[in-house]
Design a protein around this motif. Sequence first.
Motif, PDB file in Angstrom:
ATOM      1  N   ILE B  68       0.907  -1.233  -0.098  1.00  0.00           N
ATOM      2  CA  ILE B  68       0.022   0.064  -0.146  1.00  0.00           C
ATOM      3  C   ILE B  68       0.810   1.215   0.030  1.00  0.00           C
ATOM      4  O   ILE B  68       1.783   1.196   0.728  1.00  0.00           O
ATOM      5  N   LEU B  69       0.448   2.185  -0.659  1.00  0.00           N
ATOM      6  CA  LEU B  69       1.276   3.478  -0.815  1.00  0.00           C
ATOM      7  C   LEU B  69       0.432   4.386  -0.169  1.00  0.00           C
ATOM      8  O   LEU B  69      -0.649   4.535  -0.715  1.00  0.00           O
ATOM      9  N   THR B  70       0.748   5.274   0.572  1.00  0.00           N
ATOM     10  CA  THR B  70       0.075   6.520   1.128  1.00  0.00           C
ATOM     11  C   THR B  70       0.905   7.820   1.072  1.00  0.00           C
ATOM     12  O   THR B  70       1.961   7.520   0.477  1.00  0.00           O
ATOM     13  N   VAL B  91       4.690  -5.979 -12.124  1.00  0.00           N
ATOM     14  CA  VAL B  91       3.666  -5.451 -11.427  1.00  0.00           C
ATOM     15  C   VAL B  91       2.397  -6.379 -12.004  1.00  0.00           C
ATOM     16  O   VAL B  91       2.099  -6.091 -13.083  1.00  0.00           O
ATOM     17  N   LEU B  92       1.580  -6.728 -10.942  1.00  0.00           N
ATOM     18  CA  LEU B  92       0.174  -7.877 -11.519  1.00  0.00           C
ATOM     19  C   LEU B  92      -0.748  -6.597 -11.307  1.00  0.00           C
ATOM     20  O   LEU B  92      -1.825  -6.776 -12.354  1.00  0.00           O
ATOM     21  N   ASN B  93      -0.953  -5.839 -10.803  1.00  0.00           N
ATOM     22  CA  ASN B  93      -2.046  -4.888 -10.431  1.00  0.00           C
ATOM     23  C   ASN B  93      -1.801  -3.645  -9.747  1.00  0.00           C
ATOM     24  O   ASN B  93      -0.932  -3.379  -8.691  1.00  0.00           O
ATOM     25  N   ILE B  94      -2.346  -2.780 -10.136  1.00  0.00           N
ATOM     26  CA  ILE B  94      -2.295  -1.323  -9.626  1.00  0.00           C
ATOM     27  C   ILE B  94      -3.816  -0.671  -9.267  1.00  0.00           C
ATOM     28  O   ILE B  94      -4.672  -0.833 -10.478  1.00  0.00           O
ATOM     29  N   SER B  95      -4.125  -0.049  -8.135  1.00  0.00           N
ATOM     30  CA  SER B  95      -5.215   0.264  -7.931  1.00  0.00           C
ATOM     31  C   SER B  95      -5.238   1.712  -7.159  1.00  0.00           C
ATOM     32  O   SER B  95      -4.491   1.891  -6.019  1.00  0.00           O
ATOM     33  N   VAL B  96      -5.788   2.616  -7.750  1.00  0.00           N
ATOM     34  CA  VAL B  96      -5.734   4.096  -7.195  1.00  0.00           C
ATOM     35  C   VAL B  96      -7.214   4.596  -6.627  1.00  0.00           C
ATOM     36  O   VAL B  96      -7.909   5.097  -7.826  1.00  0.00           O
ATOM     37  N   PRO B  97      -7.600   4.035  -5.715  1.00  0.00           N
ATOM     38  CA  PRO B  97      -8.966   4.380  -5.312  1.00  0.00           C
ATOM     39  C   PRO B  97      -9.021   6.009  -5.325  1.00  0.00           C
ATOM     40  O   PRO B  97      -8.430   6.709  -5.017  1.00  0.00           O
ATOM     41  N   LEU B  98     -10.255   6.495  -5.962  1.00  0.00           N
ATOM     42  CA  LEU B  98     -10.635   7.917  -6.019  1.00  0.00           C
ATOM     43  C   LEU B  98     -11.689   8.497  -5.067  1.00  0.00           C
ATOM     44  O   LEU B  98     -12.342   7.772  -4.306  1.00  0.00           O
ATOM     45  N   CYS B  99     -11.523   9.600  -4.633  1.00  0.00           N
ATOM     46  CA  CYS B  99     -12.316  10.494  -3.847  1.00  0.00           C
ATOM     47  C   CYS B  99     -13.616  10.624  -4.582  1.00  0.00           C
ATOM     48  O   CYS B  99     -13.525  11.372  -5.435  1.00  0.00           O
ATOM     49  N   GLY B 107      -5.550   9.259  -1.635  1.00  0.00           N
ATOM     50  CA  GLY B 107      -4.242   9.522  -0.913  1.00  0.00           C
ATOM     51  C   GLY B 107      -3.919   8.485  -0.814  1.00  0.00           C
ATOM     52  O   GLY B 107      -2.713   8.120  -0.043  1.00  0.00           O
ATOM     53  N   TYR B 108      -4.133   7.035  -1.348  1.00  0.00           N
ATOM     54  CA  TYR B 108      -3.453   5.804  -1.205  1.00  0.00           C
ATOM     55  C   TYR B 108      -3.672   4.752  -2.462  1.00  0.00           C
ATOM     56  O   TYR B 108      -4.377   5.399  -3.193  1.00  0.00           O
ATOM     57  N   ALA B 109      -2.938   3.945  -2.516  1.00  0.00           N
ATOM     58  CA  ALA B 109      -2.943   3.219  -3.856  1.00  0.00           C
ATOM     59  C   ALA B 109      -2.697   1.629  -3.251  1.00  0.00           C
ATOM     60  O   ALA B 109      -1.639   1.660  -2.490  1.00  0.00           O
ATOM     61  N   PHE B 110      -2.922   0.751  -4.219  1.00  0.00           N
ATOM     62  CA  PHE B 110      -2.336  -0.608  -3.961  1.00  0.00           C
ATOM     63  C   PHE B 110      -1.522  -1.027  -5.147  1.00  0.00           C
ATOM     64  O   PHE B 110      -1.973  -0.594  -5.956  1.00  0.00           O
ATOM     65  N   VAL B 111      -0.573  -1.614  -5.022  1.00  0.00           N
ATOM     66  CA  VAL B 111       0.337  -2.099  -6.143  1.00  0.00           C
ATOM     67  C   VAL B 111       0.586  -3.700  -5.722  1.00  0.00           C
ATOM     68  O   VAL B 111       1.166  -3.959  -4.595  1.00  0.00           O
ATOM     69  N   GLN B 112       0.295  -4.468  -6.726  1.00  0.00           N
ATOM     70  CA  GLN B 112       0.431  -6.083  -6.456  1.00  0.00           C
ATOM     71  C   GLN B 112       1.793  -6.352  -7.389  1.00  0.00           C
ATOM     72  O   GLN B 112       1.987  -6.319  -8.603  1.00  0.00           O
ATOM     73  N   TYR B 113       2.725  -6.886  -6.585  1.00  0.00           N
ATOM     74  CA  TYR B 113       4.018  -7.598  -7.276  1.00  0.00           C
ATOM     75  C   TYR B 113       3.721  -9.114  -7.446  1.00  0.00           C
ATOM     76  O   TYR B 113       3.183  -9.660  -6.403  1.00  0.00           O
ATOM     77  N   LYS B 114       4.500  -9.649  -8.361  1.00  0.00           N
ATOM     78  CA  LYS B 114       4.467 -11.160  -8.391  1.00  0.00           C
ATOM     79  C   LYS B 114       5.192 -11.620  -7.456  1.00  0.00           C
ATOM     80  O   LYS B 114       5.091 -12.865  -6.759  1.00  0.00           O
ATOM     81  N   ASP B 115       6.377 -11.013  -7.027  1.00  0.00           N
ATOM     82  CA  ASP B 115       7.502 -11.611  -6.281  1.00  0.00           C
ATOM     83  C   ASP B 115       7.470 -10.717  -4.981  1.00  0.00           C
ATOM     84  O   ASP B 115       7.539  -9.839  -5.086  1.00  0.00           O
ATOM     85  N   PHE B 116       8.192 -11.755  -4.051  1.00  0.00           N
ATOM     86  CA  PHE B 116       7.984 -11.147  -2.651  1.00  0.00           C
ATOM     87  C   PHE B 116       9.302 -10.240  -2.609  1.00  0.00           C
ATOM     88  O   PHE B 116       9.144  -8.999  -1.971  1.00  0.00           O
ATOM     89  N   GLU B 117      10.325 -10.500  -3.275  1.00  0.00           N
ATOM     90  CA  GLU B 117      11.561  -9.540  -3.352  1.00  0.00           C
ATOM     91  C   GLU B 117      11.220  -8.317  -3.931  1.00  0.00           C
ATOM     92  O   GLU B 117      11.799  -7.263  -3.585  1.00  0.00           O
TER      93      GLU B 117
END
Lengths: 235, 160
Positions: B68-70, B91-99, B107-117
Amino acid sequence: MSDHRRSRRPRHARASVGRPAAPRRGNIPPAAASAGAIQFPAVPVPLLLPSLRRPSRLVFSLPPARPSPTTMSSSDFAVQDGSAESSSSSETFYVRYFMGHNSRYGLEFMEFEVAGTSGRMRYVNQSKYRRDKIIRKEAYLSKASIQALQQIVAESDIVEEDDKLWPRPNNSGKQELEVVLDNKHISFSTSMITSMREIQDEKDFEGLQTYYYLIQELRSFMNAVISLHFKIIPY
Amino acid sequence: MISPDNDSMTVDQTAGEQPAKLHSVVRRGRGFNNNSKSTLDGDFDHIEEDTPDSASAPAKSTEGYTIILTNIHEETQTTDLRPVVAQFGQVLNISVPLCFRTGLAKGYAFVQYKDFEAAKTAIAVLNGTSDEPRELVLEVEVTADWAFVRGPARSGRQRK
């Protein structure tokens, strides 16, 4: 049979193959013919999009300025904003939202809850559509995710509202919102509100508006969380 | 703040199962009179981890690892985020929810990576805690962290 099918084909279909599609000016009046010849709208749609995408600051009232970004490590998770709303710890944070209705197939509902102390997030969705089974998902959110959710709830000031004058749950459905924030515990219930238009004439319009926008944002948060965590990429 | 009126009352403890340890709570709303059966009972699906770890360790999502990015800038869009976060891995997925009031990022966003590292590197570099220079998104220093943690060990059924 085949004769019949062949006769139903438009007569000009075969003739137009390999030729640019020109407007046929037979008995068609000139105005209609020229209208048919226009392939694209006069204003290209992509040119309109950037202005829609980024609304002007003058038109919309913006939320208060964000706190200046500071370094924050995961171990030391402190609230950076000095304002009163979000200076609380996530210890006393809880949110639960329910929406559903009793249809002739039974109770159909969606519900989620987030408990700030443990970070536990639970999501339930029961739809009776074609004998769907109930969906129950559970995950644990990190402190950073809880903090983001708590900030949404705190900024909305929902804990200052009251559901005394709100429409009551009815046949079309029920919504419940339960929030614990700091030392305030609210548990509101109201009818299904699917658009701003429905609450336009309500006595407590301001409160319902606060509620409506908060629900939208809670749902978009949960939607992002659930779809990212549980959804399978099918390719 | 709240003035105690007929609908508000101060109680010592909150009723029911959750959240305890609240000493003085102002309760409001007609939902407290609701005695219907809880719909949050039952067995919940969760994602099973391969190896045991502490409750605060990052948790695996179905397809990868989510961060999560804030503190992101309000005009941030997926297209602004992707070139920055894609440096660290797939990167598998990016989600930037809107106001919903403004149409801008909340003010926050989710980013999903395939790998842990990759996710781990992204968190370190975006927070500025690694040796690499801190990465900015739209010239703003964002804050990154894991979005999900493992939580206490469970013995429920696995997700299918």
